[in-house]
Design a protein around this motif. Sequence first.
Motif, PDB file in Angstrom:
ATOM      1  N   GLY A 384       0.783  -1.237   0.000  1.00 55.27           N
ATOM      2  CA  GLY A 384       0.000   0.000   0.000  1.00 55.27           C
ATOM      3  C   GLY A 384       0.807   1.275   0.000  1.00 55.27           C
ATOM      4  O   GLY A 384       0.263   2.347  -0.283  1.00 55.27           O
ATOM      5  N   ASP A 385       2.107   1.190   0.294  1.00 54.38           N
ATOM      6  CA  ASP A 385       2.877   2.403   0.563  1.00 54.38           C
ATOM      7  C   ASP A 385       3.572   2.970  -0.682  1.00 54.38           C
ATOM      8  O   ASP A 385       4.791   3.206  -0.686  1.00 54.38           O
ATOM      9  CB  ASP A 385       3.917   2.131   1.655  1.00 54.38           C
ATOM     10  N   ASP A 386       2.803   3.225  -1.744  1.00 52.57           N
ATOM     11  CA  ASP A 386       3.413   3.766  -2.950  1.00 52.57           C
ATOM     12  C   ASP A 386       2.393   4.611  -3.710  1.00 52.57           C
ATOM     13  O   ASP A 386       1.238   4.213  -3.866  1.00 52.57           O
ATOM     14  CB  ASP A 386       3.911   2.640  -3.860  1.00 52.57           C
ATOM     15  N   ILE A 387       2.836   5.772  -4.169  1.00 56.58           N
ATOM     16  CA  ILE A 387       1.988   6.661  -4.961  1.00 56.58           C
ATOM     17  C   ILE A 387       2.729   7.023  -6.244  1.00 56.58           C
ATOM     18  O   ILE A 387       3.611   7.888  -6.246  1.00 56.58           O
ATOM     19  CB  ILE A 387       1.621   7.945  -4.192  1.00 56.58           C
ATOM     20  N   PRO A 388       2.381   6.361  -7.355  1.00 56.34           N
ATOM     21  CA  PRO A 388       2.926   6.766  -8.645  1.00 56.34           C
ATOM     22  C   PRO A 388       1.958   7.724  -9.333  1.00 56.34           C
ATOM     23  O   PRO A 388       0.817   7.873  -8.917  1.00 56.34           O
ATOM     24  CB  PRO A 388       2.984   5.441  -9.399  1.00 56.34           C
ATOM     25  N   MET A 389       2.415   8.351 -10.389  1.00 62.17           N
ATOM     26  CA  MET A 389       1.487   9.054 -11.256  1.00 62.17           C
ATOM     27  C   MET A 389       0.900   8.040 -12.249  1.00 62.17           C
ATOM     28  O   MET A 389       1.396   6.938 -12.407  1.00 62.17           O
ATOM     29  CB  MET A 389       2.187  10.174 -12.017  1.00 62.17           C
ATOM     30  N   GLY A 390      -0.193   8.430 -12.917  1.00 62.53           N
ATOM     31  CA  GLY A 390      -0.752   7.596 -13.960  1.00 62.53           C
ATOM     32  C   GLY A 390       0.083   7.715 -15.228  1.00 62.53           C
ATOM     33  O   GLY A 390       1.192   8.256 -15.231  1.00 62.53           O
ATOM     34  N   GLU A 391      -0.462   7.232 -16.318  1.00 63.73           N
ATOM     35  CA  GLU A 391       0.288   7.230 -17.574  1.00 63.73           C
ATOM     36  C   GLU A 391       0.523   8.646 -18.113  1.00 63.73           C
ATOM     37  O   GLU A 391       1.357   8.847 -18.987  1.00 63.73           O
ATOM     38  CB  GLU A 391      -0.470   6.387 -18.612  1.00 63.73           C
ATOM     39  N   GLN A 392      -0.140   9.653 -17.543  1.00 61.74           N
ATOM     40  CA  GLN A 392       0.078  11.031 -17.996  1.00 61.74           C
ATOM     41  C   GLN A 392       1.367  11.626 -17.445  1.00 61.74           C
ATOM     42  O   GLN A 392       1.939  12.531 -18.028  1.00 61.74           O
ATOM     43  CB  GLN A 392      -1.115  11.908 -17.598  1.00 61.74           C
ATOM     44  N   THR A 393       1.822  11.145 -16.303  1.00 59.98           N
ATOM     45  CA  THR A 393       3.073  11.562 -15.648  1.00 59.98           C
ATOM     46  C   THR A 393       3.207  13.090 -15.550  1.00 59.98           C
ATOM     47  O   THR A 393       4.213  13.666 -15.952  1.00 59.98           O
ATOM     48  CB  THR A 393       4.308  10.965 -16.356  1.00 59.98           C
ATOM     49  N   ALA A 394       2.209  13.733 -14.986  1.00 61.82           N
ATOM     50  CA  ALA A 394       2.226  15.187 -14.835  1.00 61.82           C
ATOM     51  C   ALA A 394       3.278  15.598 -13.811  1.00 61.82           C
ATOM     52  O   ALA A 394       3.210  15.212 -12.643  1.00 61.82           O
ATOM     53  CB  ALA A 394       0.852  15.687 -14.398  1.00 61.82           C
ATOM     54  N   MET A 395       4.254  16.368 -14.257  1.00 58.61           N
ATOM     55  CA  MET A 395       5.338  16.769 -13.356  1.00 58.61           C
ATOM     56  C   MET A 395       4.835  17.736 -12.286  1.00 58.61           C
ATOM     57  O   MET A 395       3.977  18.579 -12.534  1.00 58.61           O
ATOM     58  CB  MET A 395       6.473  17.394 -14.163  1.00 58.61           C
ATOM     59  N   GLY A 396       5.368  17.590 -11.096  1.00 58.80           N
ATOM     60  CA  GLY A 396       4.995  18.413  -9.953  1.00 58.80           C
ATOM     61  C   GLY A 396       3.928  17.796  -9.079  1.00 58.80           C
ATOM     62  O   GLY A 396       3.803  18.154  -7.901  1.00 58.80           O
ATOM     63  N   MET A 397       3.154  16.850  -9.612  1.00 59.17           N
ATOM     64  CA  MET A 397       2.061  16.287  -8.814  1.00 59.17           C
ATOM     65  C   MET A 397       2.560  15.442  -7.654  1.00 59.17           C
ATOM     66  O   MET A 397       1.909  15.356  -6.618  1.00 59.17           O
ATOM     67  CB  MET A 397       1.114  15.470  -9.698  1.00 59.17           C
ATOM     68  N   GLY A 398       3.719  14.814  -7.814  1.00 59.92           N
ATOM     69  CA  GLY A 398       4.266  14.035  -6.709  1.00 59.92           C
ATOM     70  C   GLY A 398       4.742  14.926  -5.576  1.00 59.92           C
ATOM     71  O   GLY A 398       4.510  14.628  -4.393  1.00 59.92           O
ATOM     72  N   VAL A 399       5.420  16.014  -5.915  1.00 56.84           N
ATOM     73  CA  VAL A 399       5.890  16.961  -4.895  1.00 56.84           C
ATOM     74  C   VAL A 399       4.701  17.473  -4.087  1.00 56.84           C
ATOM     75  O   VAL A 399       4.745  17.533  -2.847  1.00 56.84           O
ATOM     76  CB  VAL A 399       6.639  18.123  -5.566  1.00 56.84           C
TER      77      VAL A 399
END
Length: 536
Positions: A384-399
């Motif tokens: 459960g301990d992981d947050i990826p972006m979807g296939e769009q890979t929008a930069m900045g969303m992880g930060v």
Amino acid sequence: MPGNPAHLVADIVAETDIAIVLNRHEHSGVACAYAAARMTGKPQIAFGNPGPGITNMVTGMLEAHSASLPVICLSNGTPMATDGQGAFQELDSVALMRPVSKWATRIVDPATTPWVLARAFQIAWAGRPGPVFIDVPSDIGLEPVDMEDYKPAPRRRRSRPDRRDIEEAAALVNESRQPVIWCGNGAYSAHAGGQVVTLAERLGAAIMTTPGGRGVVAEDHPLFLGQTGLYFTKAGKDWFDGADLLISVGSRLEEFSTGGGRYWPEQARFVQIDIDPQAIALNKRPDAALVGDAALALDDLLAALGEGPADAAGTRCETITKLQSDYLDEVALDAQKQESPVRARQVVHAINTVFGHDTIMVHENGGADLWSYYWPYYRVLDAGDDIPMGEQTAMGMGVIGTIGAKLARPDKQVVCVTGDGAAQMAMMEFATAAEQKLGVTWVVLNNQMFGWPQYGQVLTNRPHAATNFEVPADLPAIARAQGCEAEHVSDPAEVEEALARARDANKHGVPYLIDVAIKHHDYPPHFVTHHEVTRS
């Protein structure tokens, strides 16, 4: 992010105990909701201004749609009374949001508000989860009206596959000699990890994932061999290439996860499990297809399987376990080498060492920070301990999503690995983390460039135009100016010490940024191979 607080904010404060988190940009609210939805599996709410505020939310909605996450966005839109007459911030918001949502609607009668909200939750959660947008016209939202009491949406319903399809799939599974269980977002959102492990151990199958499937099982399980497509590492690709059966669990098998089909083992038969009928045969026709909830489908498949030759399954388990063990030793030796400039692989491997279990990894989408995707340089140690972006890979969303992750799971440590390019797209939200007293860590792999686009220039011997940062941002100074603690690291011997300082500060609710000067264009081996293959 309110424009006129009379819309929604005032009523929330007066009538509810709902906590409001103020972001610096409408996009950020959606990014936080995205991460919280991934962590909880439940719909999360973002609110933004009309007009440009709505357009600012589109990117986050697009990413949530790609990643199948239940995010509900609200906005106070153009007043009904002046719609089409040149109203301030006029926009056909529903038309704009339809392509990036499961449902986009506008409330035109305030009495229907309870139905619209209940319907929004039901749609966001049902089947393949996804985002919903609701436009509440500014005049409608403030109109006094008698309405029915709100009735919460029905609980999420789960479906099972057809019995005949189960029998077809079971026959293929029983015939397999080198199976791979290939997990995506659907396996994660269905909490199917227990069933995946049971099936893998029964068959002697390797467990592999797409980025969206990371965290479906703990990655220290002895049958886990990493990710696929762009994200292969040697041990996983060696086993995957020899597979005679691929069992896809909850994945659309999009381009980065399959190399656009380039990495498909020619001899492999294919069983596809997905809750969305439209995902079946999207890009590869399966030999057997199971339409239903991933966990329930695997339960039914397990029940239909015979015991099979235990000796053969046991031998495969031993082979996979040794393959994993040998590769873990190889990677540990590689990652522990200290070179100057610092290598990104050393940093992401050290995060596992210093932070350990109960750590949510939030990924970004640049070339250097992709090291956090490459198992086992970084391993997700708890399911459960992981947050990826979807296939769009929008930069900045992880930060930004790091904030939502910590709000959703305050009991967990939260770390985001990002490049300096993505960090500069989101650095206004350092202050939000400080305001909320969120102990999170951003590890910035800083090469003072957009590394992945520049790598394309390197491969084609072109000038490095529009990819270098001629005036690099002083990210530690920017973070400190917004109430965070921060430091710069250029000595490889100081990496673990810096991470330990961040971990300790996080325990006291202090956000921390570590800016690491890294070696340029130092990428995982298969990242390099993938670009060679896809360029040919």
